[in-house]
Design a protein around this motif. Structure first.
Motif, PDB file in Angstrom:
ATOM      1  N   LYS A  51      -9.425 -27.661 -10.851  1.00  0.00           N
ATOM      2  CA  LYS A  51      -8.528 -27.400 -11.980  1.00  0.00           C
ATOM      3  C   LYS A  51      -8.789 -26.060 -12.658  1.00  0.00           C
ATOM      4  N   ARG A  53     -11.220 -25.921 -14.789  1.00  0.00           N
ATOM      5  CA  ARG A  53     -11.386 -26.494 -16.132  1.00  0.00           C
ATOM      6  C   ARG A  53     -12.718 -26.067 -16.733  1.00  0.00           C
ATOM      7  N   SER A 138      -5.699 -34.866 -16.200  1.00  0.00           N
ATOM      8  CA  SER A 138      -4.354 -34.624 -15.686  1.00  0.00           C
ATOM      9  C   SER A 138      -4.444 -33.684 -14.483  1.00  0.00           C
ATOM     10  N   ASN A 140      -2.975 -31.095 -13.294  1.00  0.00           N
ATOM     11  CA  ASN A 140      -2.491 -29.714 -13.327  1.00  0.00           C
ATOM     12  C   ASN A 140      -3.652 -28.733 -13.261  1.00  0.00           C
ATOM     13  N   SER A 146       1.161 -30.796 -17.615  1.00  0.00           N
ATOM     14  CA  SER A 146       0.687 -31.901 -16.785  1.00  0.00           C
ATOM     15  C   SER A 146       1.778 -32.323 -15.801  1.00  0.00           C
ATOM     16  N   GLU A 175       0.540 -37.491 -21.636  1.00  0.00           N
ATOM     17  CA  GLU A 175      -0.758 -38.123 -21.438  1.00  0.00           C
ATOM     18  C   GLU A 175      -1.017 -39.192 -22.498  1.00  0.00           C
ATOM     19  N   HIS A 231      -2.427 -24.626 -23.883  1.00  0.00           N
ATOM     20  CA  HIS A 231      -2.099 -25.763 -23.042  1.00  0.00           C
ATOM     21  C   HIS A 231      -0.616 -25.797 -22.753  1.00  0.00           C
TER      22      HIS A 231
HETATM   23 MG    MG Z   1      -4.993 -32.370 -19.261  1.00  0.00          MG
END
Ligand code: MG
Ligand code: TXA
Length: 342
Positions: A51, A53, A138, A140, A146, A175, A231
């Motif tokens: 991701k 992330r 999620s 994405n 998402s 979400e 986001h």
């Molecule tokens: Mg998320």
């Protein structure tokens, strides 16, 4: 890596991907998730890599029933079981004190853990077959909207995950609601399909984290680490217009240049013949808007618009979740017509 396409007929195969430490795209009723064995730190590390992330953003664990809470959490308050009785399986994540079994990489070192029991039958079948708690953010790329279809998840993750299970479009579309039960009163960290009003009907007083309604200032820290990041953003900047639907529609019609993007309620599409329009759902139905909001934001990345105007529902019921996602996509660039009037 060649990402395998699976369906509801391949539950065992999907469970094996998880048990072997792989990454699996999983349909849930909210959005598609990027799942891995939540007790396998190496597998969980791969989620963050796929991701892009940030490491300080914790993951939630997906379990098949409330009686798994004791395995991964401690000091569970009665409120958790009251909420589980009413809203599980469903789009609600509870933040609870973390048990010893949960790896640090799942919780980003916090002493709490997010727990969710999803409702999607395919998701439930996979978790039960794997017989493990599934860590899943999620599906994405970090920062993007998402995914609410397998196709959207593949647009971000094809080649980066072992397999994806296509379970059709997501029924909720945003979400899960996140409620922190480790503080008094309980605190809403992220609005979703279970509404603030529904939570209040079980819990009484519920605090709403400031990050739900406004941008965090320098040095401020929302309780859900993920709420601090930019986001859901399409490439083009978004401006959200708040107010009564007829008024926000005519405000946008007056201000949007030809060729700009417009995200509007279904009733108003005809007001924008020269703009690139996608619909959010009917003005009076925030649940319909929730199902469309991420697809609509994603849609603009396939166009060459350089700016996007969006109508926004009021913040009652599921409208709070839709408004939150739009406001975040806009970096809280909001024109509030109620405040503009003399
Ligand atoms: Mg998320
Ligand atoms: O509907 C959903 O919740 C989806 C599906 C796949 O289940 N999952 C999802 O996960 O949205 P993710 O990682 O995209 O969002 C989880 C949010 C993040 O903002 C994260 O910071 C927050 O939950 N979170 C996770 N653990 C937390 C904790 N212990 N305390 C506070 N916030 C937490």
């Amino acid at each position: 890596m060649n990402t395998k396409r699976l369906t509801e007929h391949n539950i065992e195969q999907a469970a094996v991907v998880l048990k072997r430490g792989g990454l699996l795209g999983i349909p849930t009723e909210t959005v598609y998730g990027l799942g891995a064995d939540g007790l396998n730190p190496t597998a969980v590390t791969h989620i963050f890599e796929a991701k892009g992330r940030p490491q300080d953003n914790p993951l939630i664990l997906h379990i098949p029933a409330a009686d798994w809470l004791e395995r991964y959490c401690r000091d569970i308050p009665p409120a958790a079981y009251a909420l589980a009785d009413r809203f599980w399986p469903g789009p609600l994540t509870m933040i609870l004190k973390r048990g010893e079994m949960v790896p640090d990489v799942v919780t980003a070192g916090l002493d709490t853990v997010g727990m969710r029991c999803p409702a999607h039958p395919v998701c439930r079948a996979i978790i039960k077959a794997a017989d493990i708690p599934v860590a899943a953010p999620s599906g994405n790329t970090s920062g993007k909207p998402s995914p609410t279809t397998a196709e959207h998840m593949l647009a971000d993750m094809d080649g980066k995950i072992d397999a994806i299970v296509d379970g059709g479009p997501c029924a909720v579309g945003v979400e899960s609601t996140i409620i922190d039960l480790t503080c008094t009163p309980p605190r809403l960290l992220r609005p979703g399909g279970v509404t603030l009003e529904q939570l209040e009907s079980v819990l009484g007083e519920v605090a709403v984290d400031a990050a739900v309604r406004r941008r965090m200032g320098e040095g401020e820290r929302p309780r859900a680490p993920g709420m601090k990041y930019r986001h859901y953003a399409p490439r083009a900047p978004v401006t959200v217009v708040k107010g009564r639907p007829e008024e926000t529609a005519s405000y946008i019609a007056q201000h949007a240049l030809p060729g700009s993007g417009v995200l509007c309620f279904d009733e108003f599409t005809r007001l924008f013949p020269e703009q690139v329009v996608t619909r959010l759902g009917t003005a009076a139905d925030p649940a319909d808007q929730a199902r469309h909001v991420f697809d609509a934001l994603r849609f603009f990345d396939g166009t060459d618009v350089t700016g996007i105007w969006a109508q926004c529902p009021d913040e009652t019921g599921v409208g709070l979740a839709v408004a939150n996602r739009l406001n975040k996509a806009a970096g809280f660039h909001i024109i509030d017509l109620a405040k503009e009037e003399p």
